[in-house]
Design a protein around this motif. Structure first.
Motif, PDB file in Angstrom:
ATOM      1  N   ARG A  34    -108.674 -41.259  21.699  1.00  0.00           N
ATOM      2  CA  ARG A  34    -109.801 -40.443  21.244  1.00  0.00           C
ATOM      3  C   ARG A  34    -109.396 -39.013  20.898  1.00  0.00           C
ATOM      4  NH1 ARG A  34    -114.928 -40.805  22.025  1.00  0.00           N
ATOM      5  NH2 ARG A  34    -115.832 -42.861  22.200  1.00  0.00           N
ATOM      6  N   SER A  35    -108.524 -38.419  21.688  1.00  0.00           N
ATOM      7  CA  SER A  35    -108.214 -36.999  21.500  1.00  0.00           C
ATOM      8  C   SER A  35    -107.054 -36.746  20.547  1.00  0.00           C
ATOM      9  CB  SER A  35    -107.900 -36.348  22.847  1.00  0.00           C
ATOM     10  OG  SER A  35    -106.704 -36.893  23.380  1.00  0.00           O
ATOM     11  N   GLY A  36    -106.220 -37.733  20.302  1.00  0.00           N
ATOM     12  CA  GLY A  36    -105.065 -37.513  19.454  1.00  0.00           C
ATOM     13  C   GLY A  36    -105.037 -38.386  18.224  1.00  0.00           C
ATOM     14  N   PHE A  37    -105.047 -39.679  18.422  1.00  0.00           N
ATOM     15  CA  PHE A  37    -104.888 -40.613  17.311  1.00  0.00           C
ATOM     16  C   PHE A  37    -106.075 -40.600  16.362  1.00  0.00           C
ATOM     17  CE2 PHE A  37    -101.918 -42.089  20.437  1.00  0.00           C
ATOM     18  CZ  PHE A  37    -100.812 -42.392  19.672  1.00  0.00           C
ATOM     19  N   CYS A  38    -107.237 -40.301  16.863  1.00  0.00           N
ATOM     20  CA  CYS A  38    -108.441 -40.299  16.018  1.00  0.00           C
ATOM     21  C   CYS A  38    -108.865 -38.893  15.611  1.00  0.00           C
ATOM     22  CB  CYS A  38    -109.589 -41.000  16.750  1.00  0.00           C
ATOM     23  SG  CYS A  38    -109.355 -42.778  16.836  1.00  0.00           S
ATOM     24  N   GLN A  39    -107.959 -37.949  15.694  1.00  0.00           N
ATOM     25  CA  GLN A  39    -108.271 -36.581  15.318  1.00  0.00           C
ATOM     26  C   GLN A  39    -107.217 -36.042  14.357  1.00  0.00           C
ATOM     27  OE1 GLN A  39    -111.128 -35.207  16.184  1.00  0.00           O
ATOM     28  NE2 GLN A  39    -111.645 -36.959  17.447  1.00  0.00           N
ATOM     29  N   PRO A  40    -107.120 -36.616  13.158  1.00  0.00           N
ATOM     30  CA  PRO A  40    -106.082 -36.167  12.226  1.00  0.00           C
ATOM     31  C   PRO A  40    -106.334 -34.746  11.733  1.00  0.00           C
ATOM     32  CG  PRO A  40    -107.597 -37.616  11.111  1.00  0.00           C
ATOM     33  CD  PRO A  40    -107.975 -37.632  12.572  1.00  0.00           C
ATOM     34  N   GLN A  41    -105.252 -34.024  11.553  1.00  0.00           N
ATOM     35  CA  GLN A  41    -105.318 -32.675  11.000  1.00  0.00           C
ATOM     36  C   GLN A  41    -104.729 -32.741   9.595  1.00  0.00           C
ATOM     37  OE1 GLN A  41    -106.776 -30.167  12.784  1.00  0.00           O
ATOM     38  NE2 GLN A  41    -107.184 -31.792  14.264  1.00  0.00           N
ATOM     39  N   LEU A  42    -105.570 -32.769   8.589  1.00  0.00           N
ATOM     40  CA  LEU A  42    -105.134 -32.899   7.204  1.00  0.00           C
ATOM     41  C   LEU A  42    -105.449 -31.600   6.468  1.00  0.00           C
ATOM     42  CD1 LEU A  42    -106.469 -36.522   6.625  1.00  0.00           C
ATOM     43  CD2 LEU A  42    -104.136 -35.836   7.203  1.00  0.00           C
ATOM     44  N   LYS A  43    -104.418 -30.943   6.008  1.00  0.00           N
ATOM     45  CA  LYS A  43    -104.562 -29.651   5.346  1.00  0.00           C
ATOM     46  C   LYS A  43    -105.457 -29.757   4.107  1.00  0.00           C
ATOM     47  CE  LYS A  43    -102.106 -25.836   3.557  1.00  0.00           C
ATOM     48  NZ  LYS A  43    -101.159 -25.100   3.036  1.00  0.00           N
ATOM     49  N   ASP A  44    -106.373 -28.827   3.999  1.00  0.00           N
ATOM     50  CA  ASP A  44    -107.279 -28.709   2.850  1.00  0.00           C
ATOM     51  C   ASP A  44    -108.165 -29.929   2.638  1.00  0.00           C
ATOM     52  OD1 ASP A  44    -106.232 -26.171   2.303  1.00  0.00           O
ATOM     53  OD2 ASP A  44    -104.641 -27.016   1.040  1.00  0.00           O
ATOM     54  N   GLN A  45    -108.428 -30.683   3.694  1.00  0.00           N
ATOM     55  CA  GLN A  45    -109.311 -31.843   3.576  1.00  0.00           C
ATOM     56  C   GLN A  45    -110.398 -31.777   4.639  1.00  0.00           C
ATOM     57  OE1 GLN A  45    -107.612 -35.715   3.283  1.00  0.00           O
ATOM     58  NE2 GLN A  45    -105.960 -35.052   1.955  1.00  0.00           N
ATOM     59  N   GLN A  46    -111.575 -32.192   4.240  1.00  0.00           N
ATOM     60  CA  GLN A  46    -112.667 -32.337   5.182  1.00  0.00           C
ATOM     61  C   GLN A  46    -112.496 -33.700   5.842  1.00  0.00           C
ATOM     62  OE1 GLN A  46    -116.584 -32.084   3.479  1.00  0.00           O
ATOM     63  NE2 GLN A  46    -117.495 -33.145   5.213  1.00  0.00           N
ATOM     64  N   VAL A  47    -112.505 -33.739   7.179  1.00  0.00           N
ATOM     65  CA  VAL A  47    -112.292 -34.989   7.909  1.00  0.00           C
ATOM     66  C   VAL A  47    -113.468 -35.235   8.839  1.00  0.00           C
ATOM     67  CG1 VAL A  47    -110.804 -36.219   9.524  1.00  0.00           C
ATOM     68  CG2 VAL A  47    -109.786 -34.687   7.843  1.00  0.00           C
ATOM     69  N   ASP A  48    -114.042 -36.438   8.742  1.00  0.00           N
ATOM     70  CA  ASP A  48    -115.103 -36.859   9.642  1.00  0.00           C
ATOM     71  C   ASP A  48    -114.596 -38.070  10.417  1.00  0.00           C
ATOM     72  OD1 ASP A  48    -117.182 -35.029   8.761  1.00  0.00           O
ATOM     73  OD2 ASP A  48    -117.213 -36.211   6.921  1.00  0.00           O
ATOM     74  N   VAL A  49    -114.879 -38.099  11.723  1.00  0.00           N
ATOM     75  CA  VAL A  49    -114.461 -39.211  12.575  1.00  0.00           C
ATOM     76  C   VAL A  49    -115.686 -39.765  13.285  1.00  0.00           C
ATOM     77  CG1 VAL A  49    -113.037 -39.891  14.549  1.00  0.00           C
ATOM     78  CG2 VAL A  49    -112.169 -38.202  12.922  1.00  0.00           C
ATOM     79  N   GLU A  50    -115.812 -41.071  13.255  1.00  0.00           N
ATOM     80  CA  GLU A  50    -116.904 -41.758  13.948  1.00  0.00           C
ATOM     81  C   GLU A  50    -116.293 -42.813  14.868  1.00  0.00           C
ATOM     82  OE1 GLU A  50    -120.662 -44.726  12.969  1.00  0.00           O
ATOM     83  OE2 GLU A  50    -119.441 -43.969  11.326  1.00  0.00           O
ATOM     84  N   PHE A  51    -116.660 -42.774  16.142  1.00  0.00           N
ATOM     85  CA  PHE A  51    -116.177 -43.768  17.096  1.00  0.00           C
ATOM     86  C   PHE A  51    -117.114 -44.967  17.092  1.00  0.00           C
ATOM     87  CE2 PHE A  51    -114.147 -39.899  18.430  1.00  0.00           C
ATOM     88  CZ  PHE A  51    -112.854 -40.326  18.675  1.00  0.00           C
ATOM     89  N   VAL A  52    -116.538 -46.147  17.022  1.00  0.00           N
ATOM     90  CA  VAL A  52    -117.295 -47.389  16.976  1.00  0.00           C
ATOM     91  C   VAL A  52    -116.640 -48.394  17.929  1.00  0.00           C
ATOM     92  CG1 VAL A  52    -118.149 -47.052  14.610  1.00  0.00           C
ATOM     93  CG2 VAL A  52    -115.964 -48.194  14.974  1.00  0.00           C
ATOM     94  N   GLU A  53    -117.360 -49.450  18.232  1.00  0.00           N
ATOM     95  CA  GLU A  53    -116.837 -50.479  19.131  1.00  0.00           C
ATOM     96  C   GLU A  53    -115.693 -51.257  18.486  1.00  0.00           C
ATOM     97  OE1 GLU A  53    -118.790 -54.111  21.538  1.00  0.00           O
ATOM     98  OE2 GLU A  53    -119.974 -52.271  21.435  1.00  0.00           O
ATOM     99  N   SER A  54    -115.826 -51.552  17.193  1.00  0.00           N
ATOM    100  CA  SER A  54    -114.764 -52.236  16.459  1.00  0.00           C
ATOM    101  C   SER A  54    -114.878 -51.878  14.988  1.00  0.00           C
ATOM    102  CB  SER A  54    -114.844 -53.749  16.662  1.00  0.00           C
ATOM    103  OG  SER A  54    -116.053 -54.252  16.173  1.00  0.00           O
ATOM    104  N   CYS A  55    -113.802 -52.085  14.252  1.00  0.00           N
ATOM    105  CA  CYS A  55    -113.787 -51.743  12.833  1.00  0.00           C
ATOM    106  C   CYS A  55    -114.718 -52.664  12.054  1.00  0.00           C
ATOM    107  CB  CYS A  55    -112.365 -51.852  12.282  1.00  0.00           C
ATOM    108  SG  CYS A  55    -111.267 -50.574  12.935  1.00  0.00           S
ATOM    109  N   PRO A  56    -115.451 -52.097  11.091  1.00  0.00           N
ATOM    110  CA  PRO A  56    -116.344 -52.929  10.269  1.00  0.00           C
ATOM    111  C   PRO A  56    -115.548 -53.779   9.287  1.00  0.00           C
ATOM    112  CG  PRO A  56    -116.378 -50.652   9.512  1.00  0.00           C
ATOM    113  CD  PRO A  56    -115.540 -50.678  10.756  1.00  0.00           C
ATOM    114  N   GLY A  57    -116.169 -54.828   8.792  1.00  0.00           N
ATOM    115  CA  GLY A  57    -115.562 -55.667   7.765  1.00  0.00           C
ATOM    116  C   GLY A  57    -115.538 -54.938   6.438  1.00  0.00           C
TER     117      GLY A  57
END
Length: 119
Positions: A48-71
């Motif tokens: 949660r704190s590292g792998f799902c928090q990418p730091q991408l220069k000059d990009q807007q990043v949104d992260v949503e936690f879910v139970e499993s990946c959607p199809g």
């Protein structure tokens, strides 16, 4: 079973049901990326704190936690190894299917994963 004994059991089960995947959506002026990382064996807090928090220069990043990946992914990198660590995850890719020609070799050669088309 007495209610007081049942409560710790329910709380421990609830901890296992927490989100173990995250949808990462990033975009800049030209490129939009949407992927989902499904945790296999990364410690939950680290995921949660590292792998799902990418730091991408000059990009807007949104992260949503879910139970499993959607199809609907055009490709999935199964059992991808994370940065030469003992951790594994499945990475689901959404968006432009032709990107698979770049993502598949990266999955198989860099991450030691197994590429699957569509899900």
């Amino acid at each position: 079973m007495r209610p007081m004994l049942l409560l710790p059991l329910l709380l421990s089960l609830a901890g296992e049901v927490l989100a173990e995947a995250c949808i990462v959506h990033s975009q800049d002026a030209r490129i939009e990326v949407r992927l989902c990382q499904q945790n296999r064996n990364i410690p939950a807090e680290l995921f949660r704190s590292g792998f799902c928090q990418p730091q991408l220069k000059d990009q807007q990043v949104d992260v949503e936690f879910v139970e499993s990946c959607p199809g609907g992914a055009f490709g999935v990198c199964r059992d991808a190894q994370v940065s030469n660590l003992p951790y594994r995850q499945d990475i689901h890719y959404y968006g432009v299917a032709s990107d698979g020609r770049f993502l598949r070799p990266a999955c198989e050669q860099n991450s030691g994963g197994r590429w699957e088309s569509g899900d």
